[in-house]
Design a protein around this motif. Sequence first.
Motif, PDB file in Angstrom:
ATOM      1  N   ALA A   2       0.841  -1.189   0.000  1.00  0.00           N
ATOM      2  CA  ALA A   2       0.000   0.000   0.000  1.00  0.00           C
ATOM      3  C   ALA A   2       0.880   1.244   0.000  1.00  0.00           C
ATOM      4  CB  ALA A   2      -0.901   0.003   1.223  1.00  0.00           C
ATOM      5  N   LYS A   3       0.412   2.270  -0.678  1.00  0.00           N
ATOM      6  CA  LYS A   3       1.167   3.517  -0.718  1.00  0.00           C
ATOM      7  C   LYS A   3       1.164   4.169   0.661  1.00  0.00           C
ATOM      8  CE  LYS A   3       0.798   4.888  -5.492  1.00  0.00           C
ATOM      9  NZ  LYS A   3       0.333   5.905  -6.412  1.00  0.00           N
ATOM     10  N   ARG A   4       2.277   4.778   0.988  1.00  0.00           N
ATOM     11  CA  ARG A   4       2.428   5.501   2.235  1.00  0.00           C
ATOM     12  C   ARG A   4       1.569   6.761   2.189  1.00  0.00           C
ATOM     13  NH1 ARG A   4       8.353   7.464   4.281  1.00  0.00           N
ATOM     14  NH2 ARG A   4       8.433   5.651   5.607  1.00  0.00           N
ATOM     15  N   GLN A   5       1.042   7.173   3.335  1.00  0.00           N
ATOM     16  CA  GLN A   5       0.224   8.380   3.429  1.00  0.00           C
ATOM     17  C   GLN A   5       1.063   9.603   3.047  1.00  0.00           C
ATOM     18  OE1 GLN A   5      -1.776   8.723   7.160  1.00  0.00           O
ATOM     19  NE2 GLN A   5      -2.619  10.725   6.693  1.00  0.00           N
ATOM     20  N   LYS A   6       0.443  10.556   2.381  1.00  0.00           N
ATOM     21  CA  LYS A   6       1.135  11.754   1.911  1.00  0.00           C
ATOM     22  C   LYS A   6       1.607  12.605   3.092  1.00  0.00           C
ATOM     23  CE  LYS A   6       0.899  14.937  -1.879  1.00  0.00           C
ATOM     24  NZ  LYS A   6       0.133  15.356  -3.036  1.00  0.00           N
ATOM     25  N   ASP A   7       2.840  13.066   3.014  1.00  0.00           N
ATOM     26  CA  ASP A   7       3.475  13.896   4.033  1.00  0.00           C
ATOM     27  C   ASP A   7       3.866  15.212   3.349  1.00  0.00           C
ATOM     28  OD1 ASP A   7       5.454  15.206   5.594  1.00  0.00           O
ATOM     29  OD2 ASP A   7       6.198  13.311   6.413  1.00  0.00           O
ATOM     30  N   GLU A   8       3.103  16.258   3.591  1.00  0.00           N
ATOM     31  CA  GLU A   8       3.302  17.531   2.885  1.00  0.00           C
ATOM     32  C   GLU A   8       4.683  18.136   3.140  1.00  0.00           C
ATOM     33  OE1 GLU A   8       1.472  18.650   0.517  1.00  0.00           O
ATOM     34  OE2 GLU A   8      -0.198  17.271   0.822  1.00  0.00           O
ATOM     35  N   GLU A   9       5.183  18.037   4.360  1.00  0.00           N
ATOM     36  CA  GLU A   9       6.505  18.589   4.675  1.00  0.00           C
ATOM     37  C   GLU A   9       7.593  17.861   3.870  1.00  0.00           C
ATOM     38  OE1 GLU A   9       9.528  18.856   8.484  1.00  0.00           O
ATOM     39  OE2 GLU A   9       7.373  18.821   8.868  1.00  0.00           O
ATOM     40  N   ARG A  10       7.510  16.550   3.812  1.00  0.00           N
ATOM     41  CA  ARG A  10       8.476  15.754   3.054  1.00  0.00           C
ATOM     42  C   ARG A  10       8.338  16.036   1.559  1.00  0.00           C
ATOM     43  NH1 ARG A  10      11.619  11.624   5.155  1.00  0.00           N
ATOM     44  NH2 ARG A  10      10.475  11.170   7.042  1.00  0.00           N
ATOM     45  N   GLU A  11       7.096  16.125   1.077  1.00  0.00           N
ATOM     46  CA  GLU A  11       6.857  16.421  -0.341  1.00  0.00           C
ATOM     47  C   GLU A  11       7.522  17.751  -0.718  1.00  0.00           C
ATOM     48  OE1 GLU A  11       4.785  14.948  -2.857  1.00  0.00           O
ATOM     49  OE2 GLU A  11       4.356  13.168  -1.646  1.00  0.00           O
ATOM     50  N   TYR A  12       7.351  18.750   0.118  1.00  0.00           N
ATOM     51  CA  TYR A  12       7.923  20.069  -0.153  1.00  0.00           C
ATOM     52  C   TYR A  12       9.445  19.998  -0.184  1.00  0.00           C
ATOM     53  CZ  TYR A  12       8.897  25.045   0.149  1.00  0.00           C
ATOM     54  OH  TYR A  12       9.375  26.311  -0.101  1.00  0.00           O
ATOM     55  N   ARG A  13      10.041  19.333   0.816  1.00  0.00           N
ATOM     56  CA  ARG A  13      11.495  19.226   0.872  1.00  0.00           C
ATOM     57  C   ARG A  13      12.032  18.501  -0.374  1.00  0.00           C
ATOM     58  NH1 ARG A  13      11.940  17.618   5.674  1.00  0.00           N
ATOM     59  NH2 ARG A  13      11.781  15.371   5.307  1.00  0.00           N
ATOM     60  N   ILE A  14      11.378  17.419  -0.759  1.00  0.00           N
ATOM     61  CA  ILE A  14      11.810  16.665  -1.937  1.00  0.00           C
ATOM     62  C   ILE A  14      11.724  17.540  -3.191  1.00  0.00           C
ATOM     63  CG2 ILE A  14      11.167  14.767  -3.482  1.00  0.00           C
ATOM     64  CD1 ILE A  14      10.421  13.191  -0.866  1.00  0.00           C
ATOM     65  N   MET A  15      10.614  18.235  -3.342  1.00  0.00           N
ATOM     66  CA  MET A  15      10.422  19.074  -4.535  1.00  0.00           C
ATOM     67  C   MET A  15      11.412  20.243  -4.572  1.00  0.00           C
ATOM     68  SD  MET A  15       8.284  17.421  -6.246  1.00  0.00           S
ATOM     69  CE  MET A  15       8.156  18.571  -7.581  1.00  0.00           C
ATOM     70  N   MET A  16      11.742  20.805  -3.410  1.00  0.00           N
ATOM     71  CA  MET A  16      12.599  21.994  -3.375  1.00  0.00           C
ATOM     72  C   MET A  16      14.084  21.675  -3.265  1.00  0.00           C
ATOM     73  SD  MET A  16      10.328  24.133  -3.945  1.00  0.00           S
ATOM     74  CE  MET A  16      11.317  25.595  -3.944  1.00  0.00           C
ATOM     75  N   GLU A  17      14.423  20.462  -2.821  1.00  0.00           N
ATOM     76  CA  GLU A  17      15.835  20.146  -2.626  1.00  0.00           C
ATOM     77  C   GLU A  17      16.337  18.989  -3.496  1.00  0.00           C
ATOM     78  OE1 GLU A  17      17.147  19.986   1.475  1.00  0.00           O
ATOM     79  OE2 GLU A  17      15.436  21.207   2.079  1.00  0.00           O
ATOM     80  N   ALA A  18      15.525  17.962  -3.692  1.00  0.00           N
ATOM     81  CA  ALA A  18      16.006  16.783  -4.425  1.00  0.00           C
ATOM     82  C   ALA A  18      15.726  16.873  -5.919  1.00  0.00           C
ATOM     83  CB  ALA A  18      15.389  15.508  -3.851  1.00  0.00           C
ATOM     84  N   VAL A  19      14.531  17.253  -6.285  1.00  0.00           N
ATOM     85  CA  VAL A  19      14.183  17.242  -7.714  1.00  0.00           C
ATOM     86  C   VAL A  19      13.848  18.630  -8.257  1.00  0.00           C
ATOM     87  CG1 VAL A  19      13.475  14.823  -7.731  1.00  0.00           C
ATOM     88  CG2 VAL A  19      11.776  16.579  -7.238  1.00  0.00           C
ATOM     89  N   VAL A  20      14.284  19.666  -7.561  1.00  0.00           N
ATOM     90  CA  VAL A  20      14.066  21.028  -8.027  1.00  0.00           C
ATOM     91  C   VAL A  20      14.732  21.215  -9.395  1.00  0.00           C
ATOM     92  CG1 VAL A  20      16.080  21.990  -6.827  1.00  0.00           C
ATOM     93  CG2 VAL A  20      14.125  23.458  -7.335  1.00  0.00           C
ATOM     94  N   ASP A  21      14.038  21.850 -10.307  1.00  0.00           N
ATOM     95  CA  ASP A  21      14.546  22.124 -11.658  1.00  0.00           C
ATOM     96  C   ASP A  21      14.896  20.864 -12.443  1.00  0.00           C
ATOM     97  OD1 ASP A  21      14.280  24.879 -11.295  1.00  0.00           O
ATOM     98  OD2 ASP A  21      16.289  25.049 -10.434  1.00  0.00           O
TER      99      ASP A  21
END
Length: 123
Positions: A2-21
């Motif tokens: 089953a997919k893990r529940q969405k974590d907005e703080e983690r989503e933001y960090r991933i989008m802004m630090e890991a896969v930004v641009d």
Amino acid sequence: MAKRQKDEEREYRIMMEAVVDAYCPEEQAIGWYCYLQDRIAFPFKARCIRERSISPLRKGEEVIAESMASEDDCMHEMFVMVKWKGRSMGLPLAQLEPINADEDTIESIGDWRYWVDRGYEFG
């Protein structure tokens, strides 16, 4: 699984630090590689938390993670080089949980496992 529940703080960090641009799968892979390379303090002890058909580890076994695998080896999934039973080999990072590692190491590996558990892929 089953997919893990969405974590907005983690989503933001991933989008802004890991896969930004990152606009294509290769850029996302490189972004993740750089994010993990910059934040993980090697070496660290880790425990296998899930078995994989591509890995010899069984749940509960421990290894010493020594470094990220080469960038080329991490274009589809993140791997770390480990010492296990006197040998060095690459293992999927999502298979491991750090033991007694620093906060950045724990958080960044948790971010990668979250990405995998949510079913996200490069692309």
